[in-house]
Scaffold this motif. Sequence first.
Motif, short mmCIF file in Angstrom:
data_model
loop_
_atom_site.label_atom_id
_atom_site.label_comp_id
_atom_site.label_asym_id
_atom_site.label_seq_id
_atom_site.Cartn_x
_atom_site.Cartn_y
_atom_site.Cartn_z
N VAL A 1 0.88 -1.17 0.00
CA VAL A 1 0.00 0.00 0.00
C VAL A 1 0.92 1.22 0.00
O VAL A 1 1.66 1.46 0.96
CB VAL A 1 -0.92 0.04 1.24
N TYR B 1 -0.44 8.16 -0.88
CA TYR B 1 -0.40 9.11 -2.00
C TYR B 1 0.73 10.13 -1.85
O TYR B 1 1.19 10.69 -2.85
CB TYR B 1 -1.76 9.81 -2.12
N GLU C 1 -1.92 -2.10 -10.37
CA GLU C 1 -2.09 -0.94 -9.50
C GLU C 1 -3.58 -0.71 -9.30
O GLU C 1 -4.35 -0.74 -10.27
CB GLU C 1 -1.45 0.31 -10.11
N ARG C 2 -3.97 -0.49 -8.04
CA ARG C 2 -5.38 -0.23 -7.75
C ARG C 2 -5.47 0.95 -6.78
O ARG C 2 -4.85 0.94 -5.72
CB ARG C 2 -6.00 -1.49 -7.12
N TYR C 3 -6.19 1.98 -7.21
CA TYR C 3 -6.26 3.20 -6.41
C TYR C 3 -7.39 3.10 -5.40
O TYR C 3 -8.56 2.96 -5.76
CB TYR C 3 -6.44 4.42 -7.32
N GLU C 4 -7.03 3.13 -4.13
CA GLU C 4 -7.99 3.07 -3.03
C GLU C 4 -7.92 4.36 -2.21
O GLU C 4 -7.06 5.22 -2.46
CB GLU C 4 -7.70 1.86 -2.13
N GLU C 5 -8.77 4.43 -1.21
CA GLU C 5 -8.85 5.66 -0.40
C GLU C 5 -7.56 5.93 0.37
O GLU C 5 -7.13 7.07 0.51
CB GLU C 5 -10.02 5.53 0.59
N ASN C 6 -6.89 4.85 0.84
CA ASN C 6 -5.70 5.04 1.67
C ASN C 6 -4.40 5.02 0.87
O ASN C 6 -3.30 5.10 1.44
CB ASN C 6 -5.64 3.96 2.76
N ILE D 1 -2.78 0.47 -4.13
CA ILE D 1 -2.50 -0.94 -3.82
C ILE D 1 -1.71 -1.51 -5.01
O ILE D 1 -2.21 -1.57 -6.14
CB ILE D 1 -3.79 -1.75 -3.61
#
Length: 464
Positions: free
Chosen positions: A414, A417, A435-440, A443
Amino acid sequence: MGNPPKRQEAVLVAVHLPDADDLEFTSSLEELERLVSTLGYKTVAKVTQNRTHLETAAVLGEGKLKELGDLTGGDGHVGTTAPKKKDKARLRREAEAGGDFDDDGDVDVEEEDDDFGVDGERTAKVDLVAVDHDLSPSQARNLERATGAAVLDRTGVIIEIFHRHAKSREARLQVEIARLTYTAPRLRESPSGKERQRGRGAGEAALELDRRKVRDRIAELKEELVAVQRDQDVRRSHRRQARRIALVGYTNAGKSSLMRALTGSDVYVENKLFATLDTTVRALYPEPKPRILVSDTVGFIKKLPHDLVASFKSTLDEALEASHLLHVVDAADPSWESQLAVTREVLEEIGAGEVPSTLVMNKIDRLAPEELAALRVRLPDAWFVSAHDPSDVASVRERIIGIFEATYVESEFVIPYDRQAVLSEMHDSGRVSAERYEENGVIVTYRAEPEVIARFRSKLERAR
């Protein structure tokens, strides 16, 4: 417009000993012919003999030595270097048969050099006699007297090629050390056999002084070499973390051609033995991430002089420090097996025998289809390529990348940003699979060597 200069000519000499089979003997003699061709000589004749051992005096037996003398313009006799005793009665008898007296009433006798005629001109019809064996200094002198030509053994030929082809400061120093080491025991006394003295009362013969000068010069060169190699070691240390492939193999196996194709570089390529002496390091092209460095090392050869193995050890250190070796073999050469054995033997000698390696059978475009099929069955794990076939080269590039990626492990990170610089580093050090964009944060599914994974894990944990 003048005529082009006449190419120098050579006669090859070899003894077929019981411990060498016909193929080995033939391939060794053909290799010597390519070696003297590299020096600029045209082979005009070969003198061979079957013997149980090398003749102590001059390698060949009397009959073959006379045959060699007929080819070269010499008398075919070893003779002696011992000065004739100046017996007045004997000299007067010789004078009666055609000699002359000088002003003092003594016979005026011209002294003859070991290797030259009375007028200082070589008596030989050819320029070089190249012997496919190591010669003792006395054997070399005897052959020169019998042939009237310059004589080089196999070691001398190889050292002369190295001397002409060395380009970098390191290579030139290494070759000069090997050359002087080879020359020192072959220094001779004055042609008359007298030991000249250098300095009144010094008690040191010219020959002894010359040898001491050679030893002193070797010591100086070794000191210079240590300094040059120290700089090389610094450069190597900067590359130590890089992933490295070293091309190793017999001389003229096509290493430089493959290197040029893999790296898109202007590496020197010529169809000559030892065309490349200096180690060349280039990045694999198109450049993968992380980048992979490819090294082209000096080629090996049968009966490679041990002094040259020792002097080029730093060049061969590229092989010792590589992550993986590609053993490049000329698949079209009938003696490729013995050539591969030589390569492995020298690598063992320098301590690189345990480095992981892959066999690359090059020049398959020169094989008949049935020959290639038989080799593929025999060597199922080898790579079969032609350095001149772009599709083969592309395949080799992907396989090289695959060698390193085979050690990869996968992990998920993780990346906050505010730490996107870490993600950029990860792209340069391994393979980002997803790549996976999450809130924190981002990923990231990441594949790299275990130590690289551990390094990034530690870096992210310290930032928390």
